[in-house]
Structures are given as C-alpha cells and as structure tokens.
Design a protein around this motif. Structure first.
Motif, PDB file in Angstrom:
ATOM      1  N   PHE A 182      22.345 -30.244  20.706  1.00 53.43           N
ATOM      2  CA  PHE A 182      23.770 -30.114  20.988  1.00 53.43           C
ATOM      3  C   PHE A 182      24.447 -31.477  20.925  1.00 53.43           C
ATOM      4  O   PHE A 182      25.514 -31.633  20.334  1.00 53.43           O
ATOM      5  CB  PHE A 182      23.961 -29.462  22.363  1.00 53.43           C
ATOM      6  N   ARG A 183      23.807 -32.487  21.520  1.00 53.57           N
ATOM      7  CA  ARG A 183      24.338 -33.858  21.500  1.00 53.57           C
ATOM      8  C   ARG A 183      24.507 -34.348  20.060  1.00 53.57           C
ATOM      9  O   ARG A 183      25.530 -34.919  19.708  1.00 53.57           O
ATOM     10  CB  ARG A 183      23.397 -34.779  22.271  1.00 53.57           C
ATOM     11  N   ARG A 184      23.492 -34.108  19.226  1.00 55.96           N
ATOM     12  CA  ARG A 184      23.550 -34.536  17.820  1.00 55.96           C
ATOM     13  C   ARG A 184      24.713 -33.863  17.097  1.00 55.96           C
ATOM     14  O   ARG A 184      25.491 -34.516  16.396  1.00 55.96           O
ATOM     15  CB  ARG A 184      22.225 -34.213  17.116  1.00 55.96           C
ATOM     16  N   ASP A 185      24.852 -32.555  17.289  1.00 61.60           N
ATOM     17  CA  ASP A 185      25.890 -31.815  16.577  1.00 61.60           C
ATOM     18  C   ASP A 185      27.293 -32.210  17.032  1.00 61.60           C
ATOM     19  O   ASP A 185      28.194 -32.400  16.213  1.00 61.60           O
ATOM     20  CB  ASP A 185      25.677 -30.315  16.744  1.00 61.60           C
ATOM     21  N   VAL A 186      27.496 -32.344  18.345  1.00 63.60           N
ATOM     22  CA  VAL A 186      28.796 -32.776  18.859  1.00 63.60           C
ATOM     23  C   VAL A 186      29.082 -34.199  18.387  1.00 63.60           C
ATOM     24  O   VAL A 186      30.196 -34.516  17.970  1.00 63.60           O
ATOM     25  CB  VAL A 186      28.857 -32.658  20.402  1.00 63.60           C
ATOM     26  N   GLY A 187      28.068 -35.069  18.423  1.00 63.02           N
ATOM     27  CA  GLY A 187      28.226 -36.448  17.952  1.00 63.02           C
ATOM     28  C   GLY A 187      28.604 -36.519  16.482  1.00 63.02           C
ATOM     29  O   GLY A 187      29.437 -37.346  16.085  1.00 63.02           O
ATOM     30  N   ASP A 188      28.001 -35.658  15.671  1.00 63.20           N
ATOM     31  CA  ASP A 188      28.351 -35.623  14.243  1.00 63.20           C
ATOM     32  C   ASP A 188      29.817 -35.229  14.046  1.00 63.20           C
ATOM     33  O   ASP A 188      30.513 -35.788  13.201  1.00 63.20           O
ATOM     34  CB  ASP A 188      27.452 -34.635  13.480  1.00 63.20           C
ATOM     35  N   THR A 189      30.274 -34.263  14.832  1.00 62.04           N
ATOM     36  CA  THR A 189      31.680 -33.853  14.750  1.00 62.04           C
ATOM     37  C   THR A 189      32.593 -35.007  15.149  1.00 62.04           C
ATOM     38  O   THR A 189      33.587 -35.291  14.469  1.00 62.04           O
ATOM     39  CB  THR A 189      31.948 -32.632  15.653  1.00 62.04           C
ATOM     40  N   LEU A 190      32.254 -35.689  16.228  1.00 63.77           N
ATOM     41  CA  LEU A 190      33.057 -36.816  16.693  1.00 63.77           C
ATOM     42  C   LEU A 190      33.102 -37.923  15.642  1.00 63.77           C
ATOM     43  O   LEU A 190      34.184 -38.445  15.327  1.00 63.77           O
ATOM     44  CB  LEU A 190      32.503 -37.349  18.015  1.00 63.77           C
ATOM     45  N   THR A 191      31.966 -38.262  15.082  1.00 64.80           N
ATOM     46  CA  THR A 191      31.909 -39.306  14.050  1.00 64.80           C
ATOM     47  C   THR A 191      32.791 -38.942  12.863  1.00 64.80           C
ATOM     48  O   THR A 191      33.526 -39.780  12.340  1.00 64.80           O
ATOM     49  CB  THR A 191      30.452 -39.526  13.595  1.00 64.80           C
ATOM     50  N   ARG A 192      32.722 -37.704  12.454  1.00 63.42           N
ATOM     51  CA  ARG A 192      33.539 -37.233  11.328  1.00 63.42           C
ATOM     52  C   ARG A 192      35.030 -37.395  11.627  1.00 63.42           C
ATOM     53  O   ARG A 192      35.796 -37.866  10.791  1.00 63.42           O
ATOM     54  CB  ARG A 192      33.210 -35.769  11.036  1.00 63.42           C
ATOM     55  N   LEU A 193      35.437 -37.036  12.836  1.00 62.60           N
ATOM     56  CA  LEU A 193      36.853 -37.115  13.186  1.00 62.60           C
ATOM     57  C   LEU A 193      37.347 -38.553  13.297  1.00 62.60           C
ATOM     58  O   LEU A 193      38.414 -38.874  12.778  1.00 62.60           O
ATOM     59  CB  LEU A 193      37.119 -36.391  14.504  1.00 62.60           C
ATOM     60  N   VAL A 194      36.601 -39.405  13.988  1.00 62.30           N
ATOM     61  CA  VAL A 194      37.081 -40.773  14.194  1.00 62.30           C
ATOM     62  C   VAL A 194      37.041 -41.591  12.910  1.00 62.30           C
ATOM     63  O   VAL A 194      37.740 -42.596  12.793  1.00 62.30           O
ATOM     64  CB  VAL A 194      36.353 -41.505  15.343  1.00 62.30           C
ATOM     65  N   SER A 195      36.254 -41.153  11.942  1.00 61.28           N
ATOM     66  CA  SER A 195      36.229 -41.846  10.650  1.00 61.28           C
ATOM     67  C   SER A 195      37.299 -41.306   9.703  1.00 61.28           C
ATOM     68  O   SER A 195      37.336 -41.673   8.530  1.00 61.28           O
ATOM     69  CB  SER A 195      34.846 -41.737  10.007  1.00 61.28           C
ATOM     70  N   GLY A 196      38.175 -40.437  10.210  1.00 61.55           N
ATOM     71  CA  GLY A 196      39.258 -39.906   9.392  1.00 61.55           C
ATOM     72  C   GLY A 196      38.909 -38.635   8.657  1.00 61.55           C
ATOM     73  O   GLY A 196      39.690 -38.146   7.846  1.00 61.55           O
ATOM     74  N   GLY A 197      37.733 -38.072   8.922  1.00 64.50           N
ATOM     75  CA  GLY A 197      37.303 -36.858   8.243  1.00 64.50           C
ATOM     76  C   GLY A 197      38.122 -35.643   8.620  1.00 64.50           C
ATOM     77  O   GLY A 197      38.809 -35.622   9.642  1.00 64.50           O
ATOM     78  N   GLY A 198      38.031 -34.660   7.780  1.00 65.87           N
ATOM     79  CA  GLY A 198      38.789 -33.425   7.957  1.00 65.87           C
ATOM     80  C   GLY A 198      39.813 -33.309   6.848  1.00 65.87           C
ATOM     81  O   GLY A 198      40.384 -34.304   6.416  1.00 65.87           O
ATOM     82  N   SER A 199      40.010 -32.111   6.376  1.00 67.69           N
ATOM     83  CA  SER A 199      40.924 -31.869   5.255  1.00 67.69           C
ATOM     84  C   SER A 199      42.055 -30.948   5.685  1.00 67.69           C
ATOM     85  O   SER A 199      41.885 -30.104   6.567  1.00 67.69           O
ATOM     86  CB  SER A 199      40.172 -31.210   4.096  1.00 67.69           C
ATOM     87  N   PRO A 200      43.198 -31.082   5.025  1.00 73.40           N
ATOM     88  CA  PRO A 200      44.319 -30.191   5.344  1.00 73.40           C
ATOM     89  C   PRO A 200      44.048 -28.768   4.859  1.00 73.40           C
ATOM     90  O   PRO A 200      43.096 -28.515   4.112  1.00 73.40           O
ATOM     91  CB  PRO A 200      45.500 -30.812   4.602  1.00 73.40           C
ATOM     92  N   LEU A 201      44.909 -27.855   5.283  1.00 72.38           N
ATOM     93  CA  LEU A 201      44.809 -26.466   4.819  1.00 72.38           C
ATOM     94  C   LEU A 201      44.732 -26.466   3.291  1.00 72.38           C
ATOM     95  O   LEU A 201      45.558 -27.105   2.628  1.00 72.38           O
ATOM     96  CB  LEU A 201      46.018 -25.667   5.287  1.00 72.38           C
ATOM     97  N   PRO A 202      43.756 -25.761   2.709  1.00 76.36           N
ATOM     98  CA  PRO A 202      43.540 -25.852   1.264  1.00 76.36           C
ATOM     99  C   PRO A 202      44.451 -24.986   0.402  1.00 76.36           C
ATOM    100  O   PRO A 202      44.527 -25.204  -0.813  1.00 76.36           O
ATOM    101  CB  PRO A 202      42.088 -25.406   1.103  1.00 76.36           C
ATOM    102  N   PHE A 203      45.119 -24.009   0.987  1.00 74.94           N
ATOM    103  CA  PHE A 203      45.927 -23.089   0.202  1.00 74.94           C
ATOM    104  C   PHE A 203      47.397 -23.258   0.590  1.00 74.94           C
ATOM    105  O   PHE A 203      47.815 -22.787   1.647  1.00 74.94           O
ATOM    106  CB  PHE A 203      45.478 -21.642   0.419  1.00 74.94           C
ATOM    107  N   PRO A 204      48.183 -23.923  -0.245  1.00 73.28           N
ATOM    108  CA  PRO A 204      49.594 -24.171   0.094  1.00 73.28           C
ATOM    109  C   PRO A 204      50.333 -22.875   0.428  1.00 73.28           C
ATOM    110  O   PRO A 204      50.163 -21.854  -0.225  1.00 73.28           O
ATOM    111  CB  PRO A 204      50.161 -24.804  -1.183  1.00 73.28           C
ATOM    112  N   GLY A 205      51.107 -22.950   1.499  1.00 71.28           N
ATOM    113  CA  GLY A 205      51.928 -21.811   1.887  1.00 71.28           C
ATOM    114  C   GLY A 205      51.244 -20.789   2.776  1.00 71.28           C
ATOM    115  O   GLY A 205      51.898 -19.888   3.290  1.00 71.28           O
ATOM    116  N   LEU A 206      49.917 -20.896   2.963  1.00 70.87           N
ATOM    117  CA  LEU A 206      49.218 -19.937   3.813  1.00 70.87           C
ATOM    118  C   LEU A 206      49.066 -20.499   5.225  1.00 70.87           C
ATOM    119  O   LEU A 206      48.805 -21.685   5.402  1.00 70.87           O
ATOM    120  CB  LEU A 206      47.835 -19.607   3.253  1.00 70.87           C
TER     121      LEU A 206
END
Length: 165
Positions: free
Chosen positions: A45-69
């Motif tokens: 659980f620690r590893r998985d939550v940590g991976d999510t945190l690392t992804r977010l603080v490094s600017g990871g994450g993408s916007p909604l992929p389908f315009p207008g939806l």
C-alpha cells in the motif's frame, strides 16, 4: 489511535495503527471506498500510494482526453474501451487509486487540469451493487486541488510509519 486526513466529500483517509496490516478507510464523494476490504498490507500500500504521490508532484497526470465530454462521460467511455492496443494505453494513462485489494472494488480515473484534479469512481462488484443499489450505474466525480490531494497522500505515508527496505 486513528488519524483522519482530508474531507469525505472530496477525498479522505482514516489510518489506524501501523503494522504489517493497517486499517485504512478511504472516502471520496461521500462514498466509503474501502467497504469491501480496509486491511491494507502496508509495504504494498505504501509503495502504491507513494507512486501516485511521486507522479503528481512531478507534474504527472493528463487532462480529459475527449474535448467537450464531462468527466463522468469520459469515465464511462474509458471503461468501455478494451485493455489491448491503443485503447489500453489510453485507458492506462488515466487509471487511479490502484492501491491493491483495498481499492480493487472501484474503477477510478484521474484527470489533471493544471493544479486541479478530477477523480472519477465507480463501484463494480455485483455483491456491492446488490447491497448498495444507489451505486448501480453511478459514476462519482471528485474535484480536488493537486496540493490538497498530495497532502493527504503524504499524510497517509507518514501515518503508515517508516518504510522498510
């Protein structure tokens, strides 16, 4: 002692005493996400939550992929895609809360719009849907600031105790 982090209407975690297994209750959009299994195996659980945190603080994450939806409609569209080829790659970019057995009862996606996150959630287990008919076909959407969500994740990691190699 239980540590409570966040706000259940957006995202919250309640973390019990640390140990190899730890009670972790997660809430989003006023829904109890860990209703099927709230005993987290701490190293995983620690590893998985940590991976999510690392992804977010490094600017990871993408916007909604389908315009207008909307986020809800996008979630439904991603759920209908297959797991192979380009569809699988697209869907995989948005998977969220893949934190082992404690969260495997929900399908979740995360979309990032600058410093704001949209998290979509849907319960899928038939037994859960039978016991909670209001959740049948429902997609819940949480809007939360990146910093607020990251702070909750940091709090979860701190509450779980030090990482062991």
């Amino acid at each position: 002692m239980t540590l409570v982090l966040g706000d259940r209407s957006r995202f919250a975690a309640e973390v019990g005493e640390p140990g190899p297994l730890c009670r972790v209750d997660l809430w989003a959009a006023d829904r109890w996400l860990t209703c099927d299994d709230n005993a987290a195996y701490v190293p995983q659980f620690r590893r998985d939550v940590g991976d999510t945190l690392t992804r977010l603080v490094s600017g990871g994450g993408s916007p909604l992929p389908f315009p207008g939806l909307s986020a809800e409609t996008t979630h439904r569209r991603l759920v209908r895609t297959t797991d192979d080829g380009a569809d699988g790659e697209l869907r995989g970019r948005f998977h969220a809360l893949r934190w082992g057995p404690t969260t495997d009862n929900v399908t979740a996606h995360l979309f990032r719009e600058e410093e704001r996150l949209l998290i979509t959630l849907e319960f899928w287990r038939e037994e859960h849907l039978y016991r909670h008919p209001d959740d049948v076909g429902a997609v819940y959407v949480v809007e939360i600031a990146v910093d607020e969500f990251a702070g909750i994740l940091e709090g979860i990691l701190a509450a779980l105790g030090p990482a062991h190699a």
